[in-house]
Enzyme design. Structure first.
Site, short mmCIF file in Angstrom:
data_model
loop_
_atom_site.label_atom_id
_atom_site.label_comp_id
_atom_site.label_asym_id
_atom_site.label_seq_id
_atom_site.Cartn_x
_atom_site.Cartn_y
_atom_site.Cartn_z
N TYR A 101 -46.95 25.98 9.83
CA TYR A 101 -45.90 25.90 10.85
C TYR A 101 -45.66 27.30 11.43
O TYR A 101 -45.54 28.26 10.68
CB TYR A 101 -44.59 25.38 10.24
CG TYR A 101 -43.43 25.48 11.19
CD1 TYR A 101 -43.12 24.42 12.04
CD2 TYR A 101 -42.66 26.63 11.27
CE1 TYR A 101 -42.07 24.52 12.95
CE2 TYR A 101 -41.62 26.75 12.18
CZ TYR A 101 -41.33 25.68 13.01
OH TYR A 101 -40.31 25.79 13.92
N GLU A 189 -43.06 26.25 19.57
CA GLU A 189 -43.41 25.88 18.20
C GLU A 189 -44.80 25.25 18.13
O GLU A 189 -45.19 24.52 19.02
CB GLU A 189 -42.35 24.85 17.77
CG GLU A 189 -42.39 24.41 16.35
CD GLU A 189 -41.32 23.33 16.11
OE1 GLU A 189 -40.17 23.69 15.81
OE2 GLU A 189 -41.64 22.14 16.23
#
Ligand code: GDP
Ligand code: MN
Length: 376
Positions: A101, A189
């Site tokens: 992530y 993101e």
């Protein structure tokens, strides 16, 4: 303003980032053709402004064109977080070794961008954040200097022990920062950032929110807005020039001025109620805004009472009163309306409201208590 995955990926590609290829389609036949062209397996992905698409069944792997078309049939028209899927993205399947992530967003407290990275990426990142927060590493970036190469590399070493992968990761992290700053984003993101079994690092998902205040100078990004897939009330409020935030309670609030709107929500809470929304109709003298505000508030089925709290400074109370009367004539309002109004042209406003059968108080306490009582 939220972007779709396929749009966010375009911005990432423009920053030079390694992103998996993909094509968008809005029907199963087109998905079949794309899958035929790619050959081999593909993944079919719902394009909606919502996370957790994988868990909701909106991301499906297909071994070939027939299965891809079948998945597209199932995903198109599906509802995820109350949003209908109108488009899918079709990408050749990747052989995934690891899922990490990487995100960057505005840290209001630090007044700077902050990176968050974790080697434990993928669809359970929220759970990692809740149960194992130490697995998420943070780095604040000084916006005067930007993200330094050594900082990007350090972040990447949190994701990959292998230097060959860390070098690729660092490059992508730097490119993510460039895309974030260069496009006026408030959040960017990648989840997951994958390493493939072949040793390549690339983004296979992308999520970007643009700061609405940046749009005036970035018309090409503003053009990416997909109004059809936004929440109806949000789009309506934006078009009417109202600041609106939907909340979970049942007291619909219509207030002029952001500070007074905050104070009103506080008072609703103080007296045991729950606001259904934050809504600032602003300082203008325009009855149309009141009509739009009432339309937005009444479209929320949870609302049991509508509370007006108007302080007439620049806003003239008589204009708001006219707006209330006009709106109640135009739209069918089935819940009680309580009004507190004081300031400029207050007496005229009271007369207009009285003629239409409304009464208005002057005490904020009393009127808020009345609203909370009516909301049950
Ligand atoms: P999200 O659930 O909305 O975040 O959608 P993602 O694009 O992140 O996809 C969810 C999950 O599907 C990923 O974490 C992967 O595990 C899986 N996935 C997506 N694309 C591929 C792919 O090309 N190959 C494989 N094996 N899995 C994939
Ligand atoms: Mn994802």
């Amino acid at each position: 303003m939220n972007l779709h995955e396929y749009q966010a990926k375009e911005l990432f590609r423009a920053a030079g980032m390694a992103v998996n290829p993909g094509e968008v389609a809005d029907n199963a036949e087109a998905v079949r053709e794309i899958a035929e062209r790619y050959g081999g397996g593909v993944v079919v992905k719902a394009q909606v402004h919502s996370g957790g698409r994988g868990k909701a069944g909106g991301v499906k792997l297909a071994s070939g064109p027939d299965e891809a078309a079948a998945h597209a049939e199932a995903i198109l028209g599906m509802e995820i977080s109350g949003l209908t899927v109108e488009k899918v993205l079709v990408c050749p399947t990747e052989e995934i070794a690891t899922e990490a992530y990487v995100g960057v967003l505005v840290d209001r407290e630090g007044q700077c961008p902050v990176f968050m990275v974790s080697a434990e990426g993928g669809i359970d990142i929220e759970e990692v954040a809740a149960t194992n927060p130490d697995a998420i590493h943070k780095l604040r970036v000084d916006p005067r200097y930007g993200l330094m190469p050594h900082q990007a590399y350090r972040l990447a070493t949190r994701l990959y022990a292998d230097p060959a992968l860390a070098r690729q990761g660092a490059k992508i992290i730097s490119q993510l920062y460039d895309a974030f700053v260069g496009n006026g984003a408030s959040m960017a993101e990648i989840n997951p950032l994958i390493s493939t079994t072949g040793g390549e690092v690339k983004a296979i998902d992308a999520k970007v929110s643009i700061d609405d205040n940046e749009l005036f100078r970035r018309p090409s990004i503003g053009a990416l807005r997909d109004s059809g897939s936004e929440d109806g009330a949000d789009a309506q409020a934006r078009e009417a020039g109202l600041s609106f935030v939907k909340l979970d309670g049942n007291v619909g609030c219509c207030v002029n001025g952001a500070g007074l709107a905050m104070a009103t929500m506080d008072l609703v809470k103080y007296y045991g109620g729950d606001p259904a929304n934050f809504l600032d109709i602003g300082g203008s003298s325009n009855p149309d805004k009141v009509v739009a505000a009432l339309e937005i508030i009444t479209s929320d089925p949870a609302v049991e009472v509508i509370l007006f709290n108007i302080f007439g400074g620049i806003t003239r109370c008589d204009d708001v009163a006219r707006g209330i009367v006009e709106a109640t004539e135009r739209i069918d309002i089935e819940v009680p309306i309580v009004i507190r109004l004081t300031g400029t042209n207050e007496n005229l406003a009271r007369q207009i409201l009285a003629d239409a059968g409304f009464t208005a108080g002057t005490s904020m306490d009393e009127v808020v208590q009345e609203a909370v009582r009516l909301a049950g």
